[in-house]
Design a protein around this motif. Structure first.
Motif, short mmCIF file in Angstrom:
data_model
loop_
_atom_site.label_atom_id
_atom_site.label_comp_id
_atom_site.label_asym_id
_atom_site.label_seq_id
_atom_site.Cartn_x
_atom_site.Cartn_y
_atom_site.Cartn_z
N ALA A 1 0.82 -1.21 0.00
CA ALA A 1 0.00 0.00 0.00
C ALA A 1 0.85 1.26 0.00
O ALA A 1 0.38 2.33 -0.38
CB ALA A 1 -0.93 -0.01 1.22
N ASP A 2 2.13 1.13 0.41
CA ASP A 2 3.05 2.26 0.38
C ASP A 2 3.69 2.48 -0.98
O ASP A 2 4.47 3.41 -1.16
CB ASP A 2 4.14 2.08 1.45
CG ASP A 2 4.92 0.76 1.28
OD1 ASP A 2 4.60 -0.01 0.34
OD2 ASP A 2 5.82 0.51 2.10
N HIS B 1 -5.32 -9.70 -7.19
CA HIS B 1 -5.10 -8.55 -6.32
C HIS B 1 -5.70 -8.80 -4.93
O HIS B 1 -5.09 -8.48 -3.90
CB HIS B 1 -5.73 -7.31 -6.97
CG HIS B 1 -5.44 -6.02 -6.26
ND1 HIS B 1 -4.15 -5.54 -6.06
CD2 HIS B 1 -6.28 -5.11 -5.69
CE1 HIS B 1 -4.22 -4.40 -5.42
NE2 HIS B 1 -5.49 -4.11 -5.18
N GLY C 1 -3.61 -9.23 -1.43
CA GLY C 1 -3.93 -8.42 -0.26
C GLY C 1 -3.90 -9.21 1.04
O GLY C 1 -3.70 -8.63 2.12
N ASP D 1 -0.60 -8.60 2.45
CA ASP D 1 -0.23 -7.17 2.44
C ASP D 1 0.55 -6.78 1.19
O ASP D 1 1.54 -6.03 1.27
CB ASP D 1 0.56 -6.81 3.71
CG ASP D 1 -0.27 -6.98 4.97
OD1 ASP D 1 -1.47 -6.65 4.92
OD2 ASP D 1 0.27 -7.45 5.99
N GLY E 1 -0.10 -6.09 -3.36
CA GLY E 1 -1.10 -5.82 -4.38
C GLY E 1 -0.47 -5.93 -5.75
O GLY E 1 0.76 -5.91 -5.89
N ARG F 1 1.64 5.12 -5.89
CA ARG F 1 0.38 4.84 -5.20
C ARG F 1 -0.81 5.37 -5.99
O ARG F 1 -1.85 4.70 -6.12
CB ARG F 1 0.39 5.45 -3.79
CG ARG F 1 1.38 4.79 -2.84
CD ARG F 1 1.13 5.21 -1.40
NE ARG F 1 1.29 6.64 -1.18
CZ ARG F 1 2.44 7.22 -0.86
NH1 ARG F 1 3.55 6.50 -0.73
NH2 ARG F 1 2.49 8.54 -0.65
N GLU G 1 -3.84 3.21 -7.77
CA GLU G 1 -5.25 3.51 -7.47
C GLU G 1 -6.04 3.70 -8.76
O GLU G 1 -7.12 3.10 -8.94
CB GLU G 1 -5.33 4.78 -6.61
CG GLU G 1 -6.73 5.25 -6.31
CD GLU G 1 -6.74 6.63 -5.64
OE1 GLU G 1 -7.85 7.15 -5.44
OE2 GLU G 1 -5.65 7.16 -5.33
#
Length: 505
Positions: free
Chosen positions: A56-57, A114, A118, A121, A123, A479, A483
């Motif tokens: 996520a980072d 994906h 998850g 942790d 993606g 990121r 998205e």
């Protein structure tokens, strides 16, 4: 390449034995061609997409073994490094609503992967080069734990005999060294397969070579490596340099790199396989027990295992492929020039453009390769990688006077190549609604001068202007890219920049 390769040492006689076997395989291929043993036309296409794993980072995650265990599907496989995966889409017949069906299949597969990623942790990020990769990520300890990758790395390193040098001079200049082929893993691509008959192979391959500069110009998506802004499509120079078995002295002698564009138009698929034997020493001299000529004499179909394995260690941007399906041999052109992403719609639009333009150029009564020097096609490819959507190409003049002229890539695509691609898709029998939707994506990229690379660069610079330093700006760009990629609207519609932070009321 080399699915059943197992690690082990080679002795001095292995390469000589392998070379002899390769010659037998080449003779076997020649006989198959002479005897017209290949599959009839089937209009089959195939698709492979290489993927990145990131958190996520926005930072890479070395978790492909864990993610594959969660996915538990044979459609997904390891790739070179632990932050890579590959998804393989079953072959489809070109025609009808094939591209809509592909979009649905790929979206479903990637959404499932994906979700499963998850759970650990991570993606899925579909991009040419993950902007947040660091030199410390691309080391041999992060190669996937698979024998064939270990062995390939060991053999390329041994052939080179010294560190690999990466030297890419673009918007900024990157110079560094690597002790392994791990930097190659930064390059994640889309591979488009087209099954063709031997009679059509040369025309399709030549057409693909002529068209690949335009593919890159509209599809570039790899502007960053190790924190530097380089070429708009930095994968080709990175791939060539990170697999280069030639020390500087052999480069100076004109020895061909194992990753290359080529040096001539061809008249047969045989030309390319013969070149492989003539120019490239074996990296993986693993011999199969099959006697291909005896199999042919008995009326069978040889696997040509050594020829197939050797071909897998020569990284042409348009590669010939020999395969067998249901006991019948076939030939494919594997187009390897495109980066992955940005969205499923963009990937399938790139595919529609490719299959349309290749069909039209291959069937042109005045083939482009009879009017364009091969050196100009190679220079166009280089220009497309450097400048992306802003590239300029050398291209044959229209009309009866002949010769070549300089033209902007977007003008060439919009005015000449898109109408050809439309005609090519019509010839495949693709439904007009499919044709117009996906070629329309390419047209809009040209109209707005936007592709994945231009969006990444513009958003990165907007982040710098907003006060972020370089590494946080690259992470924030990654990121935001991830998205928008998962939202699925094509890249030409993406707003540039990072989302505004929520204001406190």
């Amino acid at each position: 390449m080399g699915e059943k390769v197992v690690a082990g040492a080679f002795d001095l006689s292995d390469r000589q034995r392998y070379r002899t076997k390769l010659r037998q395989c080449l003779r076997g291929l020649e006989r198959l061609l002479e005897e017209k043993r290949f599959d009839r036309p089937k209009n089959l296409m195939g698709l492979e997409i290489e993927l990145n794993l990131a958190g996520a980072d926005g930072m890479p995650r070395m978790l492909n073994a864990q993610v594959l265990e969660k996915i538990a599907s044979r459609d997904f496989q390891t790739e070179l490094a632990m932050f890579n995966l590959e998804v393989n889409i079953a072959p489809h017949r070109l025609g009808g609503r094939v591209f809509d069906r592909l979009v649905e299949e790929v979206r479903t597969s990637l959404a499932y992967a994906h979700r499963k990623a998850g759970e650990v942790d991570a993606g899925i990020v579909m991009i040419g080069i993950l902007p947040t990769l660091d030199r410390d990520d691309l080391v041999s300890s992060n190669l996937s734990d698979v024998d064939r990758y270990t062995l390939l790395n060991d053999q390329i390193v041994a052939a080179r005999g010294e560190d690999f040098t990466l030297d890419i001079d673009g918007v900024e200049h990157l110079t560094c060294t690597s002790k392994s082929i791990a930097p190659e893993a930064a390059c994640t691509s889309v591979q488009l397969h087209l099954q063709v008959t031997p009679a059509r192979f040369a025309d399709v391959w030549n057409a693909a070579q002529a068209a690949c500069a335009a593919q890159i110009a509209v599809g570039a998506n790899s502007p960053f490596l190790f924190g530097r802004e380089l070429w708009r499509e930095s994968r080709p120079p990175l791939f060539q340099q990170s697999t280069d078995t030639r020390p500087p002295e052999l480069q100076a002698q004109g020895v061909r790199p194992r990753t290359w564009f080529g040096e001539r138009w061809i008249s047969s698929a045989y030309d390319l396989f013969e070149e492989n034997l003539r120019y490239y020493p074996a990296l993986l001299p693993i011999c199969d027990d099959e006697d291909p000529l005896a199999v042919l004499d008995a009326g069978g179909v040889p696997k040509l295992a050594e020829l197939v394995l050797h071909n897998g260690t020569v990284y042409r941007w348009n590669r010939p492929v020999y395969g067998i399906a249901d006991g019948v041999p076939h030939l494919r052109v594997e187009n390897r020039v495109l980066p992955a992403g940005p969205t499923v719609t963009d990937v399938i639009a790139n595919a529609a453009f490719y299959y349309g333009i290749v069909r039209a150029l291959a069937e042109d009564s005045r083939p482009v390769w009879t009017r364009l020097p091969f050196e100009a096609a190679a220079a166009n490819f280089d220009a497309a990688c450097r400048y992306g959507i802003d590239a300029r190409f050398t291209w044959p003049r229209r009309g009866r006077y002949g010769g070549t002229t300089q033209v902007e890539a977007v003008s060439l695509v919009r005015d000449e190549l898109l109408p050809l691609a439309e005609a090519g898709l019509d010839a495949w029998g693709v439904e007009p609604a499919d044709r117009d939707l996906y070629l329309g994506v390419i047209e809009e990229r040209c109209r707005r001068r936007v592709n994945g690379a231009s969006w990444q660069v513009a958003t990165f610079h907007r982040a710098l202007e907003g006060g972020l330093s370089r590494a946080p700006a690259l992470a924030a760009t990654t990121r935001r890219y991830a998205e928008l990629s998962h939202l699925g609207e094509p890249v030409h519609t993406w707003p540039v920049g990072l989302p505004e932070p929520a204001r406190m009321g």
